[in-house]
Enzyme design. Sequence first.
Site, PDB file in Angstrom:
ATOM      1  N   SER A 183      31.872 -19.752  -4.933  1.00 47.40           N
ATOM      2  CA  SER A 183      30.806 -18.771  -4.918  1.00 47.40           C
ATOM      3  C   SER A 183      31.182 -17.525  -5.733  1.00 47.40           C
ATOM      4  O   SER A 183      31.538 -17.636  -6.903  1.00 47.40           O
ATOM      5  CB  SER A 183      30.467 -18.423  -3.462  1.00 47.40           C
ATOM      6  OG  SER A 183      29.222 -17.801  -3.365  1.00 47.40           O
ATOM      7  N   ASP A 382      23.718 -27.879  -3.081  1.00 40.24           N
ATOM      8  CA  ASP A 382      23.716 -26.421  -2.971  1.00 40.24           C
ATOM      9  C   ASP A 382      22.595 -25.832  -3.819  1.00 40.24           C
ATOM     10  O   ASP A 382      22.383 -26.253  -4.956  1.00 40.24           O
ATOM     11  CB  ASP A 382      25.067 -25.874  -3.440  1.00 40.24           C
ATOM     12  CG  ASP A 382      25.138 -24.362  -3.390  1.00 40.24           C
ATOM     13  OD1 ASP A 382      24.501 -23.761  -2.498  1.00 40.24           O
ATOM     14  OD2 ASP A 382      25.829 -23.772  -4.245  1.00 40.24           O
ATOM     15  N   HIS A 444      27.402 -26.349  -0.633  1.00 42.78           N
ATOM     16  CA  HIS A 444      28.042 -25.194  -1.265  1.00 42.78           C
ATOM     17  C   HIS A 444      29.540 -25.166  -0.968  1.00 42.78           C
ATOM     18  O   HIS A 444      30.333 -24.700  -1.778  1.00 42.78           O
ATOM     19  CB  HIS A 444      27.370 -23.918  -0.733  1.00 42.78           C
ATOM     20  CG  HIS A 444      27.863 -22.651  -1.329  1.00 42.78           C
ATOM     21  ND1 HIS A 444      27.544 -22.242  -2.609  1.00 42.78           N
ATOM     22  CD2 HIS A 444      28.644 -21.661  -0.816  1.00 42.78           C
ATOM     23  CE1 HIS A 444      28.093 -21.071  -2.857  1.00 42.78           C
ATOM     24  NE2 HIS A 444      28.776 -20.692  -1.783  1.00 42.78           N
TER      25      HIS A 444
END
EC number: 3.4.16.6
Length: 616
Positions: A183, A382, A444
């Site tokens: 991320s 994701d 994710h």
Amino acid sequence: MAPRFSWSFATSWHALAILALWPVSTLAGDKSAADYYVRELPGLPKDSPPIKMHAGHIEVTPETNGNLFFWHFQNNHIANRQRTVVWLNGGPGCSSEDGALMEVGPYRVTKDNALTLNNGTWNEFANLLFVDNPVGTGFSYVDTNSYIHGLNAMATQFITFLEKFFALFPEYESDDLYFAGESYAGQHIPYIAKAILDRNKLKSRAETWKLSGLLIGNGWISPQDQSSAYLKFSLEKGLIEKGSDNAQQLQHMQRICDKEMSINPGHVDYPECESILNKILELTREGSGDQACINMYDVRLRDSAPSCGMNWPPDLKYVGPYLRQPQVISALNLDKQRNTGWQECNSMVNANFRNQNATASISLLPDILKEVPILLFSGAEDLICNHVGTEELISNLAWNEGKGFEVTPGNWAPRRQWTFEGEVAGFWQEARNLTYVLFHNASHMVPFDYPRRSRDMLDRFMKVDISSIGGQPSDSRIDGEKGPDTSVGGAKNNTQQHEEETKQKLNEAKWHAYQRSGEVVLVIVIIAASVWGYFVWRQRRKGAAYSALQNDEAAGQSRTGLAAFHDRQSDRDLEAAAFDETTVDNIPLQESIGRGESKYSIGDDSDEEEEGTTKT
């Protein structure tokens, strides 16, 4: 009695001498590695193999009380060379304990504050270092008004952290160094990598850090490519119906976003573009309750509004309570006066870090790729940092005398199918020091879904060679090719192996001690037997000499004496013979003694001493 002054002076001098010998670091209050040792972690399963851990705070900005928290796990095995992986989560402002306890660390948290083993832990062949970064994140802390605002400041503080960490633990400084995360760590990691490469240019070869690779999962690296991918991904997945009013509304918002990015290219944040994601979540909302909206981290799932994924993954409900336990806080060597309770994400860190004028990390990748290999991986389900944006990033990026995965003009590196233990796991694609891995059916947080597959990816990237370790390798194939064995099962970790080797050495030492003791006893027995044998031999020799003497004497006499004695004796032993005393009286004693001395020694007082001087 000694004078009081004399005693006081001697005592004071002794105290000064002790202080002079005391380490300066102790007087200054500096910590040592022992102060960070994790002696006992609550909740460990009884059958858990021992893992050496260190944890605690390292000060990076004394003027603002800025401290970064770390948690270090030693590797289970050393495969051909030492490696360290530094793991960072995103946010900005989200704790790397997510990675430690829900993704790549050796333990997972369950109900009742219990820990279970993660069979895909990344510390199998690498030391793992989790850092709550930047200051104010997770267990890290800083003065309230001193949160950092930019990526360069973050990288500078992280270099300070590493300098101090390696000063405490110099045994890891020469490791192959990898950075991994997900991320928003897609911004942190390249900035830290650039700072390390810049530092290395100013240091001697012995002082450089061996930056060996970067791994970024579902990374926020290129905001422009990711911002353009929200709508594309949603249309491909069927979250938004093509040609619908919702699609047209989002396309209008996308044009506004694109215009903003063209005016201010290369920035990290674009509020106009983030509104597209929020609108997608709003348009796909259905009713209320815990299934109201799409989980933006895994579109196969739903969550309550307005969280829309913030309550995920399910392990999160166990991680927070576990880390807030007083005994865990104590075990991790946390400053109790500074501890305000662990939070997964700190909104204050996030709010202060949003520097819209910062340059996105995508601009750093071409130069980094000249020196360091990079692996980008994506979970296919994701939304927030989706694989479409990552693939657009790669296609638009020029590096190492080429653009995208083009290997020759018009020819791109193939997407090679990856199977893991008989199942299609995704694909690999690579060219010119950059690798891309897509994980099918993953979110994710890829390692949360597929810990063993993610570790297989790590091991391949690090070129792990487990030939010297043993154990059962996993069946991992790319385009049907087995490749090197990269994952192992059933092998003992370093601590277990060390304990068994130590036990074996102790047993061997005991055996050698017993053997030496036996040898000593044997020597004593041999000596005693020799002495006893010598004593018996001496006694028999004396008896034989005396018997021979009597025979010699008798040979020189008339038969009337000796013949009469010989005829009458019933045994050759003089003491046992029955003879006539008058016959013995007639033996000429002086003459026979003289002849006997000339031929035999019958052992006077000096004989043994003389014999002793001639033995060799």
